[in-house]
Design a protein around this motif. Structure first.
Motif, short mmCIF file in Angstrom:
data_model
loop_
_atom_site.label_atom_id
_atom_site.label_comp_id
_atom_site.label_asym_id
_atom_site.label_seq_id
_atom_site.Cartn_x
_atom_site.Cartn_y
_atom_site.Cartn_z
N MET A 23 0.83 -1.20 0.00
CA MET A 23 0.00 0.00 0.00
C MET A 23 0.87 1.26 0.00
SD MET A 23 -3.06 0.96 2.68
CE MET A 23 -1.97 0.74 4.09
N SER A 24 2.02 1.20 0.67
CA SER A 24 2.88 2.38 0.77
C SER A 24 3.97 2.42 -0.30
CB SER A 24 3.55 2.41 2.16
OG SER A 24 4.41 1.30 2.33
N GLY A 25 4.06 1.37 -1.12
CA GLY A 25 5.04 1.36 -2.20
C GLY A 25 6.40 0.80 -1.84
N LYS A 26 6.50 0.17 -0.65
CA LYS A 26 7.77 -0.42 -0.26
C LYS A 26 8.00 -1.75 -0.98
CE LYS A 26 7.88 1.49 4.45
NZ LYS A 26 7.94 1.15 5.90
N HIS A 27 9.25 -2.00 -1.34
CA HIS A 27 9.60 -3.27 -1.97
C HIS A 27 9.57 -4.37 -0.92
CE1 HIS A 27 10.80 -0.71 -5.26
NE2 HIS A 27 11.13 -1.77 -6.00
N THR A 28 8.73 -5.38 -1.15
CA THR A 28 8.54 -6.45 -0.17
C THR A 28 8.92 -7.78 -0.81
OG1 THR A 28 6.56 -5.22 0.49
CG2 THR A 28 6.95 -7.33 1.57
N GLY A 29 10.09 -8.26 -0.47
CA GLY A 29 10.55 -9.53 -1.01
C GLY A 29 10.34 -10.65 -0.02
N LYS A 30 11.39 -10.94 0.76
CA LYS A 30 11.32 -12.05 1.70
C LYS A 30 10.70 -11.68 3.04
CE LYS A 30 15.14 -14.73 -0.23
NZ LYS A 30 16.46 -15.39 0.02
N THR A 31 10.51 -10.38 3.29
CA THR A 31 9.86 -9.98 4.53
C THR A 31 8.45 -10.56 4.56
OG1 THR A 31 11.10 -7.90 4.54
CG2 THR A 31 9.16 -8.02 5.96
N ASP A 32 8.12 -11.25 5.65
CA ASP A 32 6.86 -11.99 5.71
C ASP A 32 5.83 -11.20 6.49
OD1 ASP A 32 5.47 -14.15 4.81
OD2 ASP A 32 6.16 -15.55 6.34
N ILE A 33 5.05 -10.39 5.79
CA ILE A 33 4.04 -9.58 6.45
C ILE A 33 2.65 -9.98 5.96
CG2 ILE A 33 5.61 -7.65 6.82
CD1 ILE A 33 4.44 -6.26 4.45
N PRO A 34 1.63 -9.78 6.77
CA PRO A 34 0.28 -10.26 6.43
C PRO A 34 -0.48 -9.33 5.50
CG PRO A 34 0.24 -9.21 8.57
CD PRO A 34 1.69 -9.19 8.13
N LEU A 35 -1.60 -9.82 5.03
CA LEU A 35 -2.53 -8.98 4.29
C LEU A 35 -3.19 -7.99 5.23
CD1 LEU A 35 -4.45 -11.65 2.13
CD2 LEU A 35 -2.37 -10.38 1.52
N PRO A 69 5.82 -19.31 -0.90
CA PRO A 69 5.83 -19.64 0.53
C PRO A 69 5.54 -18.48 1.46
CG PRO A 69 8.07 -19.58 -0.32
CD PRO A 69 7.16 -19.44 -1.50
N ARG A 70 5.52 -17.24 0.97
CA ARG A 70 5.26 -16.10 1.84
C ARG A 70 3.82 -16.15 2.37
NH1 ARG A 70 9.85 -15.94 -0.04
NH2 ARG A 70 9.98 -17.47 1.64
N THR A 71 3.67 -15.73 3.63
CA THR A 71 2.37 -15.77 4.30
C THR A 71 1.29 -15.05 3.51
OG1 THR A 71 3.39 -15.94 6.49
CG2 THR A 71 1.14 -15.09 6.40
N ARG A 72 1.62 -13.91 2.92
CA ARG A 72 0.62 -13.14 2.19
C ARG A 72 0.09 -13.90 0.98
NH1 ARG A 72 5.76 -11.17 1.77
NH2 ARG A 72 6.63 -10.60 -0.28
N ALA A 73 0.92 -14.73 0.37
CA ALA A 73 0.48 -15.55 -0.76
C ALA A 73 -0.31 -16.76 -0.28
CB ALA A 73 1.67 -15.98 -1.60
N GLN A 74 0.18 -17.39 0.77
CA GLN A 74 -0.52 -18.56 1.32
C GLN A 74 -1.93 -18.20 1.79
OE1 GLN A 74 0.62 -21.89 1.70
NE2 GLN A 74 2.38 -21.36 0.42
N HIS A 75 -2.04 -17.05 2.46
CA HIS A 75 -3.35 -16.61 2.95
C HIS A 75 -4.26 -16.25 1.78
CE1 HIS A 75 -6.31 -15.38 5.74
NE2 HIS A 75 -6.05 -14.08 5.75
N THR A 76 -3.69 -15.66 0.76
CA THR A 76 -4.47 -15.34 -0.44
C THR A 76 -5.05 -16.61 -1.06
OG1 THR A 76 -3.27 -13.31 -0.97
CG2 THR A 76 -4.29 -14.47 -2.82
N PHE A 77 -4.24 -17.64 -1.15
CA PHE A 77 -4.72 -18.91 -1.71
C PHE A 77 -5.88 -19.46 -0.88
CE2 PHE A 77 -4.65 -23.57 -1.85
CZ PHE A 77 -4.89 -23.77 -3.20
N SER A 78 -5.73 -19.44 0.44
CA SER A 78 -6.78 -19.96 1.32
C SER A 78 -8.08 -19.16 1.17
CB SER A 78 -6.32 -19.94 2.78
OG SER A 78 -5.21 -20.81 2.96
N LEU A 79 -7.97 -17.85 1.13
CA LEU A 79 -9.16 -17.01 1.00
C LEU A 79 -9.80 -17.19 -0.37
CD1 LEU A 79 -7.88 -13.67 2.59
CD2 LEU A 79 -9.55 -15.24 3.58
#
Length: 233
Positions: A23-35, A69-79
């Motif tokens: 949302m803020s435009g930061k590059h997010t690679g391996k940092t595992d942050i939620p939706l 494997p990132r949490t944000r992708a895994q949670h997206t798949f589940s939702l």
């Protein structure tokens, strides 16, 4: 009139929902942050519109789902799949793979584009032309060639699955859940382009892109369309 290409297998490219950093435009690679809550709403909206029996993404026609494997992708798949996730997993149709992990931004992790350019300027870089991730990659992270190589490995697997079923012999649609840069990288490599090719494909968080083939031939890949679904209020 029947759709003559209805049996041609497709690849559904899903970008995960919004996070605080995206949302803020930061590059997010391996940092595992939620939706964010809004990011969850984006994905639920996409699932309600696009996923289900006789919808764009029909679980009965899926051959495999590959997920970052990132949490944000895994949670997206589940939702996205809701109650149908368990069935897909029980059938062995869900795999987590680092091949879909976001570009490793290295020293640029958590930085905005302007901050990256300032950092590089302080090091005496980019004196003749501006930094371009598609051409220059990331310090202490991945180069375009490294990202392309791991995507190409996954494309081989996808085409191995879909190749024998180009005319609908077996259901083998593929779902890929990944990230902003990674989804664009995948589309470029699917079409055989280098990553520095200027391809105007940018999906909104929670959006869907559809890749397929021309003329039912596995060696003639095609980009069908990109779709974005608004979050429900």
């Amino acid at each position: 009139m029947p759709d003559k290409d209805a049996g041609t297998p497709r690849v559904f490219l899903i970008r995960h929902g919004e996070t605080e950093w995206s949302m803020s435009g930061k590059h997010t690679g391996k940092t595992d942050i939620p939706l964010t809550a809004h990011g969850e709403s984006q994905v639920r909206s996409t699932g309600a519109i696009a996923v289900g029996d006789n919808k764009l993404i029909d679980p009965s026609k899926i051959g495999m789902c590959w997920v970052s494997p990132r949490t944000r992708a895994q949670h997206t798949f589940s939702l996205l799949f809701g109650e149908q996730e368990a069935s897909l997993r029980q059938q062995g149709k869900v795999q987590t793979t680092e091949q879909l992990g976001e570009w490793d931004y290295g020293a640029y992790e958590g930085l905005k584009p302007a901050e990256i350019r300032d950092l590089r300027k302080s090091k005496g870089l980019d004196t003749e032309r501006k930094w371009d991730i598609w051409r220059d990659g990331c310090e202490d992270g991945e180069s375009p060639d490294q990202v392309a190589a791991r995507i190409d490995e996954l494309i081989v697997e996808v085409r191995k699955l879909q190749g024998p079923n180009m005319n609908g012999e077996q259901p083998c649609d593929v779902v890929l859940v990944a990230h902003g840069h990674l989804t664009r990288c995948f589309a470029k490599r699917w079409l055989g382009y280098p990553l520095d090719m200027n391809l105007n494909l940018m999906m909104e968080p929670g959006g869907v892109g559809v890749l397929s083939y021309s003329h039912h031939k596995v060696d003639e890949p095609a980009l069908l369309l990109g779709i974005g679904f608004p979050a429900q209020s």
